[in-house]
Design an enzyme around this catalytic site. Sequence first.
Site, PDB file in Angstrom:
ATOM      1  N   TYR A   1       0.824  -1.208   0.000  1.00  0.00           N
ATOM      2  CA  TYR A   1       0.000   0.000   0.000  1.00  0.00           C
ATOM      3  C   TYR A   1       0.862   1.263   0.000  1.00  0.00           C
ATOM      4  O   TYR A   1       1.676   1.462   0.904  1.00  0.00           O
ATOM      5  CB  TYR A   1      -0.933   0.024   1.212  1.00  0.00           C
ATOM      6  CG  TYR A   1      -1.849  -1.164   1.338  1.00  0.00           C
ATOM      7  CD1 TYR A   1      -2.188  -1.952   0.238  1.00  0.00           C
ATOM      8  CD2 TYR A   1      -2.389  -1.516   2.575  1.00  0.00           C
ATOM      9  CE1 TYR A   1      -3.020  -3.052   0.366  1.00  0.00           C
ATOM     10  CE2 TYR A   1      -3.234  -2.606   2.714  1.00  0.00           C
ATOM     11  CZ  TYR A   1      -3.541  -3.374   1.609  1.00  0.00           C
ATOM     12  OH  TYR A   1      -4.368  -4.457   1.748  1.00  0.00           O
TER      13      TYR A   1
ATOM     14  N   GLY B   1     -14.427  -6.169   2.634  1.00  0.00           N
ATOM     15  CA  GLY B   1     -15.475  -5.882   1.649  1.00  0.00           C
ATOM     16  C   GLY B   1     -16.880  -6.002   2.185  1.00  0.00           C
ATOM     17  O   GLY B   1     -17.807  -6.290   1.423  1.00  0.00           O
TER      18      GLY B   1
ATOM     19  N   LYS C   1     -17.811  -2.345  -1.825  1.00  0.00           N
ATOM     20  CA  LYS C   1     -17.419  -1.112  -2.528  1.00  0.00           C
ATOM     21  C   LYS C   1     -18.368   0.048  -2.248  1.00  0.00           C
ATOM     22  O   LYS C   1     -18.477   0.986  -3.035  1.00  0.00           O
ATOM     23  CB  LYS C   1     -17.304  -1.358  -4.044  1.00  0.00           C
ATOM     24  CG  LYS C   1     -16.268  -2.407  -4.418  1.00  0.00           C
ATOM     25  CD  LYS C   1     -15.883  -2.325  -5.887  1.00  0.00           C
ATOM     26  CE  LYS C   1     -17.052  -2.571  -6.810  1.00  0.00           C
ATOM     27  NZ  LYS C   1     -16.624  -2.631  -8.227  1.00  0.00           N
TER      28      LYS C   1
ATOM     29  N   LEU D   1     -23.624  -1.257  -0.532  1.00  0.00           N
ATOM     30  CA  LEU D   1     -24.581  -1.586   0.533  1.00  0.00           C
ATOM     31  C   LEU D   1     -24.842  -0.393   1.450  1.00  0.00           C
ATOM     32  O   LEU D   1     -25.701  -0.477   2.333  1.00  0.00           O
ATOM     33  CB  LEU D   1     -24.065  -2.769   1.360  1.00  0.00           C
ATOM     34  CG  LEU D   1     -23.931  -4.083   0.598  1.00  0.00           C
ATOM     35  CD1 LEU D   1     -23.346  -5.166   1.495  1.00  0.00           C
ATOM     36  CD2 LEU D   1     -25.268  -4.527   0.017  1.00  0.00           C
TER      37      LEU D   1
END
Length: 301
Positions: A52, A199, A203, A206
């Site tokens: 990252y 998750g 993304k 929801l």
Amino acid sequence: MQYNKLGKSAIEVSSIGLGCMSLKGSKHKQGVEIIRKAFDSGINFFDTADLYEKGFNEMLVGEAVQDFRKRIVLSTKVGNSWRADGNGWDWKASKSYIVKTVESSLSRLKTDYIDLYQLHGGTIEDPIDEIIEAFDLLVSAGKIRTYGLSSIRSNVIREYVAKSNISAVMMQYSLLDRRLEEEMGAYLLHHRISVLARGAVAKGMLINKQAENFLQYSSSEVQHIIRNLHAFAKKHHVNNLTVALSFVLSNEAVTAALLGINTPLQLTELIQIKEQVRSLTGAEKIELLSGVRALYFTEHR
């Protein structure tokens, strides 16, 4: 906040953890403050990776947790190496690479040990036996407390379960991705290996993002699932995030759900609702999944 054992280890993690990938170096001070406020709220599980932001994410996390390092569970990952030109990365999974690379992560995290060190991917063609040797060597040396795998590949997961002492597998799981329920959840539960769910909000769909095709679901199927979620949340006087997390943590195989938080507002919302997250009953799960077809792993079985 509920705390659960990580696999067969002595480590206990908060049922909701912070996935730190979303914290950007361009907002370094804000990221540090988010991590510290999350800790103050009871979250003790923080996950990053050497991949990252080319290591800068580990540096941010390392700085943020210095005052309470011994009181948290720090997780990072290994296996991907940035190319010299910075244009993408290559998969490097070998004993020598893992043993060498852990030193860089330890330095960036400003710590002398990592609680959970995870292989960041993996294929069935990897030299799995020597990768396991590397992790076991790091445990014996006190560099890491335990290790795991970040993967959704069933065939790879089975190899590590059969041959190693992994404590956890990080994989996707949500109302929109229930492939875990096919067999892998029960398999890992049987072997007392924790599932770390990522998750959970798919993304953002929801929560508040526009529905689109997702895995094997069409956008219309996604919209149907979201309507079920909205109706359930309204009926029980909670918000969508509460229901999404409750669903994920209701699966007995799931030890923790990792959320990617990148703004103070998102963290405030999580803190406000985290005590409302609860196990759903069988009837409530049926209600949420009304008219929803099951998903299955289609590759790497």
